[in-house]
Design a protein around this motif. Structure first.
Motif, PDB file in Angstrom:
ATOM      1  N   PRO A 102     -39.305  -6.520 -65.684  1.00 12.50           N
ATOM      2  CA  PRO A 102     -38.091  -7.279 -65.938  1.00 12.50           C
ATOM      3  C   PRO A 102     -38.423  -8.696 -66.402  1.00 12.50           C
ATOM      4  CG  PRO A 102     -38.543  -7.249 -63.605  1.00 12.50           C
ATOM      5  CD  PRO A 102     -39.572  -6.353 -64.260  1.00 12.50           C
ATOM      6  N   PRO A 103     -37.412  -9.444 -66.854  1.00 12.17           N
ATOM      7  CA  PRO A 103     -37.657 -10.826 -67.270  1.00 12.17           C
ATOM      8  C   PRO A 103     -38.384 -11.614 -66.178  1.00 12.17           C
ATOM      9  CG  PRO A 103     -35.467 -10.145 -67.917  1.00 12.17           C
ATOM     10  CD  PRO A 103     -36.021  -9.042 -67.043  1.00 12.17           C
ATOM     11  N   THR A 104     -39.461 -12.265 -66.600  1.00 11.20           N
ATOM     12  CA  THR A 104     -40.324 -13.017 -65.698  1.00 11.20           C
ATOM     13  C   THR A 104     -40.649 -14.350 -66.341  1.00 11.20           C
ATOM     14  OG1 THR A 104     -41.334 -10.940 -64.955  1.00 11.20           O
ATOM     15  CG2 THR A 104     -42.572 -12.958 -64.527  1.00 11.20           C
ATOM     16  N   GLU A 105     -40.519 -15.432 -65.579  1.00 11.65           N
ATOM     17  CA  GLU A 105     -40.894 -16.745 -66.124  1.00 11.65           C
ATOM     18  C   GLU A 105     -42.413 -16.857 -66.151  1.00 11.65           C
ATOM     19  OE1 GLU A 105     -40.290 -21.524 -65.438  1.00 11.65           O
ATOM     20  OE2 GLU A 105     -38.749 -20.142 -64.691  1.00 11.65           O
ATOM     21  N   THR A 106     -42.920 -17.308 -67.291  1.00 11.31           N
ATOM     22  CA  THR A 106     -44.368 -17.434 -67.479  1.00 11.31           C
ATOM     23  C   THR A 106     -44.818 -18.872 -67.229  1.00 11.31           C
ATOM     24  OG1 THR A 106     -44.245 -18.040 -69.814  1.00 11.31           O
ATOM     25  CG2 THR A 106     -44.221 -15.666 -69.286  1.00 11.31           C
ATOM     26  N   PRO A 107     -46.123 -19.080 -67.021  1.00 13.42           N
ATOM     27  CA  PRO A 107     -46.636 -20.439 -66.857  1.00 13.42           C
ATOM     28  C   PRO A 107     -46.459 -21.288 -68.118  1.00 13.42           C
ATOM     29  CG  PRO A 107     -48.247 -18.825 -66.083  1.00 13.42           C
ATOM     30  CD  PRO A 107     -47.145 -18.070 -66.766  1.00 13.42           C
ATOM     31  N   TRP A 108     -46.286 -20.651 -69.276  1.00 16.07           N
ATOM     32  CA  TRP A 108     -46.104 -21.402 -70.525  1.00 16.07           C
ATOM     33  C   TRP A 108     -44.628 -21.611 -70.841  1.00 16.07           C
ATOM     34  CZ3 TRP A 108     -48.929 -16.984 -69.896  1.00 16.07           C
ATOM     35  CH2 TRP A 108     -48.356 -15.788 -70.315  1.00 16.07           C
ATOM     36  N   ARG A 109     -43.771 -21.448 -69.820  1.00 16.77           N
ATOM     37  CA  ARG A 109     -42.350 -21.786 -69.871  1.00 16.77           C
ATOM     38  C   ARG A 109     -41.549 -20.944 -70.863  1.00 16.77           C
ATOM     39  NH1 ARG A 109     -39.481 -23.167 -66.813  1.00 16.77           N
ATOM     40  NH2 ARG A 109     -38.244 -24.655 -67.925  1.00 16.77           N
TER      41      ARG A 109
END
Length: 136
Positions: A102-109
């Protein structure tokens, strides 16, 4: 040499399903369609601005870990920037895609979702949460 366009050509065993998914569900506008001898068919869809992202194996594993939690990437993965990853993930899941993550926030925003789509394509949908360097 000047490259004017990047075109990814995908062989789809279920042509109608693939066209309906990528054109109608994902919303890629139809640029042209042609038929030929022996039942040959092709539809060219406009996917906006194209880039070619070259990543080494370590980078691919790191992205898989962030987005999915395990190694899942095939040799080629197609990524589409969209305005609302949560909504589009639901739409695509309802029209034939299988959600891998599912949608996941990444470290690169960015907000990224991973799906298996028709015609054997693994997809990343991504939504930039803040401008990339140089973009306003």
């Amino acid at each position: 040499m000047t490259v004017r366009q990047l075109r990814v050509v995908v062989r789809a065993e279920d042509y109608e399903q693939a066209v309906a998914f990528y054109r109608d569900a994902l919303g890629l506008p139809e640029q042209a369609a042609f038929t030929g001898a022996g039942g040959a068919e092709v539809t060219i869809l406009d996917a906006g601005r194209a880039t070619l992202e070259i990543a080494n194996a370590e980078q691919v594993r790191m992205i898989d870990d962030v987005e999915v939690g395990r190694d899942v990437s095939p040799h080629i993965r197609i990524a589409f920037e969209v305005d609302d990853v949560v909504r589009e993930t639901t739409v695509l899941a309802d029209t034939g895609a299988t959600v891998i993550a599912p949608p996941t926030e990444t470290p690169w925003r960015s907000l990224n979702a991973r799906l298996d789509g028709p015609a054997g394509l693994q997809l990343t949908l991504f939504e930039e949460l803040e401008p990339l360097g140089g973009d306003e």
